[in-house]
Design a protein around this motif. Structure first.
Motif, PDB file in Angstrom:
ATOM      1  N   GLU A   1       0.848  -1.186   0.000  1.00 16.54           N
ATOM      2  CA  GLU A   1       0.000   0.000   0.000  1.00 16.54           C
ATOM      3  C   GLU A   1       0.892   1.247   0.000  1.00 16.54           C
ATOM      4  O   GLU A   1       2.040   1.206   0.457  1.00 16.54           O
ATOM      5  N   LEU A   2       0.383   2.364  -0.500  1.00 14.52           N
ATOM      6  CA  LEU A   2       1.145   3.612  -0.610  1.00 14.52           C
ATOM      7  C   LEU A   2       1.826   4.044   0.688  1.00 14.52           C
ATOM      8  O   LEU A   2       2.994   4.437   0.655  1.00 14.52           O
ATOM      9  N   PRO A   3       1.177   3.957   1.867  1.00 12.76           N
ATOM     10  CA  PRO A   3       1.865   4.398   3.098  1.00 12.76           C
ATOM     11  C   PRO A   3       3.176   3.647   3.380  1.00 12.76           C
ATOM     12  O   PRO A   3       4.085   4.198   4.008  1.00 12.76           O
ATOM     13  N   PHE A   4       3.299   2.414   2.884  1.00  7.32           N
ATOM     14  CA  PHE A   4       4.534   1.650   3.090  1.00  7.32           C
ATOM     15  C   PHE A   4       5.715   2.324   2.407  1.00  7.32           C
ATOM     16  O   PHE A   4       6.857   2.180   2.855  1.00  7.32           O
ATOM     17  N   LEU A   5       5.448   3.087   1.345  1.00  8.23           N
ATOM     18  CA  LEU A   5       6.505   3.808   0.629  1.00  8.23           C
ATOM     19  C   LEU A   5       7.288   4.706   1.584  1.00  8.23           C
ATOM     20  O   LEU A   5       8.513   4.763   1.538  1.00  8.23           O
ATOM     21  N   PHE A   6       6.583   5.375   2.491  1.00 10.60           N
ATOM     22  CA  PHE A   6       7.239   6.314   3.402  1.00 10.60           C
ATOM     23  C   PHE A   6       8.025   5.575   4.486  1.00 10.60           C
ATOM     24  O   PHE A   6       9.074   6.039   4.914  1.00 10.60           O
ATOM     25  N   GLU A   7       7.540   4.405   4.890  1.00 12.80           N
ATOM     26  CA  GLU A   7       8.315   3.559   5.804  1.00 12.80           C
ATOM     27  C   GLU A   7       9.601   3.100   5.106  1.00 12.80           C
ATOM     28  O   GLU A   7      10.674   3.088   5.705  1.00 12.80           O
ATOM     29  N   HIS A   8       9.448   2.714   3.848  1.00 10.51           N
ATOM     30  CA  HIS A   8      10.597   2.268   3.043  1.00 10.51           C
ATOM     31  C   HIS A   8      11.631   3.391   2.917  1.00 10.51           C
ATOM     32  O   HIS A   8      12.826   3.174   3.120  1.00 10.51           O
ATOM     33  N   ILE A   9      11.169   4.599   2.610  1.00 11.35           N
ATOM     34  CA  ILE A   9      12.063   5.749   2.463  1.00 11.35           C
ATOM     35  C   ILE A   9      12.804   6.014   3.771  1.00 11.35           C
ATOM     36  O   ILE A   9      14.015   6.244   3.772  1.00 11.35           O
ATOM     37  N   SER A  10      12.104   5.956   4.878  1.00 11.81           N
ATOM     38  CA  SER A  10      12.715   6.178   6.186  1.00 11.81           C
ATOM     39  C   SER A  10      13.761   5.101   6.492  1.00 11.81           C
ATOM     40  O   SER A  10      14.858   5.407   6.981  1.00 11.81           O
ATOM     41  N   ARG A  11      13.435   3.848   6.198  1.00 12.98           N
ATOM     42  CA  ARG A  11      14.368   2.748   6.446  1.00 12.98           C
ATOM     43  C   ARG A  11      15.618   2.886   5.572  1.00 12.98           C
ATOM     44  O   ARG A  11      16.736   2.731   6.044  1.00 12.98           O
ATOM     45  N   ILE A  12      15.417   3.232   4.293  1.00 16.35           N
ATOM     46  CA  ILE A  12      16.557   3.395   3.378  1.00 16.35           C
ATOM     47  C   ILE A  12      17.441   4.556   3.825  1.00 16.35           C
ATOM     48  O   ILE A  12      18.670   4.486   3.741  1.00 16.35           O
ATOM     49  N   GLU A  13      16.834   5.623   4.330  1.00 14.80           N
ATOM     50  CA  GLU A  13      17.612   6.759   4.824  1.00 14.80           C
ATOM     51  C   GLU A  13      18.516   6.320   5.979  1.00 14.80           C
ATOM     52  O   GLU A  13      19.705   6.645   6.016  1.00 14.80           O
ATOM     53  N   LYS A  14      17.958   5.540   6.919  1.00 22.16           N
ATOM     54  CA  LYS A  14      18.755   5.050   8.053  1.00 22.16           C
ATOM     55  C   LYS A  14      19.845   4.101   7.574  1.00 22.16           C
ATOM     56  O   LYS A  14      20.989   4.177   8.023  1.00 22.16           O
ATOM     57  N   GLU A  15      19.500   3.198   6.661  1.00 22.65           N
ATOM     58  CA  GLU A  15      20.488   2.246   6.147  1.00 22.65           C
ATOM     59  C   GLU A  15      21.605   2.955   5.382  1.00 22.65           C
ATOM     60  O   GLU A  15      22.770   2.579   5.491  1.00 22.65           O
ATOM     61  N   SER A  16      21.244   3.985   4.619  1.00 25.00           N
ATOM     62  CA  SER A  16      22.284   4.712   3.874  1.00 25.00           C
ATOM     63  C   SER A  16      23.173   5.502   4.829  1.00 25.00           C
ATOM     64  O   SER A  16      24.382   5.608   4.611  1.00 25.00           O
ATOM     65  N   ASP A  17      22.599   6.039   5.910  1.00 23.42           N
ATOM     66  CA  ASP A  17      23.423   6.711   6.927  1.00 23.42           C
ATOM     67  C   ASP A  17      24.395   5.721   7.567  1.00 23.42           C
ATOM     68  O   ASP A  17      25.566   6.052   7.794  1.00 23.42           O
ATOM     69  N   ASN A  18      23.914   4.514   7.848  1.00 21.45           N
ATOM     70  CA  ASN A  18      24.790   3.485   8.416  1.00 21.45           C
ATOM     71  C   ASN A  18      25.915   3.130   7.447  1.00 21.45           C
ATOM     72  O   ASN A  18      27.066   2.960   7.855  1.00 21.45           O
ATOM     73  N   LEU A  19      25.582   3.009   6.171  1.00 22.82           N
ATOM     74  CA  LEU A  19      26.596   2.716   5.158  1.00 22.82           C
ATOM     75  C   LEU A  19      27.631   3.839   5.097  1.00 22.82           C
ATOM     76  O   LEU A  19      28.835   3.587   5.073  1.00 22.82           O
ATOM     77  N   ILE A  20      27.171   5.075   5.094  1.00 20.30           N
ATOM     78  CA  ILE A  20      28.073   6.230   5.056  1.00 20.30           C
ATOM     79  C   ILE A  20      29.002   6.216   6.262  1.00 20.30           C
ATOM     80  O   ILE A  20      30.213   6.457   6.135  1.00 20.30           O
ATOM     81  N   ASN A  21      28.467   5.897   7.441  1.00 20.65           N
ATOM     82  CA  ASN A  21      29.298   5.830   8.647  1.00 20.65           C
ATOM     83  C   ASN A  21      30.349   4.729   8.537  1.00 20.65           C
ATOM     84  O   ASN A  21      31.504   4.936   8.922  1.00 20.65           O
ATOM     85  N   ARG A  22      29.967   3.568   7.985  1.00 23.98           N
ATOM     86  CA  ARG A  22      30.937   2.482   7.811  1.00 23.98           C
ATOM     87  C   ARG A  22      32.021   2.872   6.805  1.00 23.98           C
ATOM     88  O   ARG A  22      33.207   2.594   7.011  1.00 23.98           O
TER      89      ARG A  22
END
Length: 197
Positions: A54-75
């Motif tokens: 459903e469309l609302p999951f898109l925003f959960e996905h975006i939030s999760r990807i933002e956190k994961e990309s921050d973790n990658l950047i830190n590594r």
């Protein structure tokens, strides 16, 4: 009520009147990832229904990807810090091995002086070797970074540039509107002055 549920997005298909309700997260999908119920009726995404949300999951996905990309950047930053530390150790080693003051030389015994002279005589060969090696390693590293950038398609769509473009257009329209307002104000003041005279 959830704010994500209040968001209305028009279907990318201009022939459809419905709003986007579903998002496709199938990695191999080549179709438009945002779609409406009319899209489903014409057979879009039916081969991979288990990857639809459903469309609302898109925003959960975006939030999760933002956190994961921050973790990658830190590594990545930690890896670069390790490289910097090794680099500075190398520089410190070169200084301590090849840079000696007159007073330090006089404080060495004959064996230490002989060792220093022997190594300093071979300095030119060491210099050529290390410069060549570092140039090769840096070139390979830069080539790999460029390949990663290309593979990630980092420069295909600059979201910040789109936002900057929208901001610039808004500022331009504001200026035009302000000038129109100011000109109207001037005209009204002039008319008012003419009436009073």
């Amino acid at each position: 009520m959830n704010q994500c549920e209040d968001i209305i997005v028009k279907c990318p298909n201009p022939e459809h009147t419905k709003n986007v309700k579903q998002v496709c997260f199938d990695e191999s999908c080549k179709e438009q990832r945002l779609y409406c119920h009319e899209c489903i009726k014409i057979g879009m995404h039916v081969t991979h229904l288990k990857h639809q949300e459903e469309l609302p999951f898109l925003f959960e996905h975006i939030s999760r990807i933002e956190k994961e990309s921050d973790n990658l950047i830190n590594r990545i930053n930690k890896q670069m810090d390790l490289i910097y530390n090794d680099f500075f150790l190398l520089i410190g080693g070169i200084r301590s091995k090849y840079q000696i003051s007159k007073q330090q030389l006089l404080n060495l015994n004959f064996q230490q002086i002989n060792s220093f002279l022997s190594q300093s005589i071979h300095f030119k060969q060491f210099e050529l070797t290390i410069e060549k090696l570092l140039q090769e390693l840096i070139k390979e590293f830069q080539d790999q970074i460029k390949k990663l950038q290309k593979d990630l398609n980092l420069f295909a769509l600059d979201y910040d540039q789109i936002s900057k473009s929208n901001i610039e257009k808004s500022e331009e329209l504001y200026e035009i509107g302000y000038k129109l307002y100011w000109n109207d104000e001037q005209i009204i003041c002039q008319l008012f002055d003419d009436v009073l005279l």
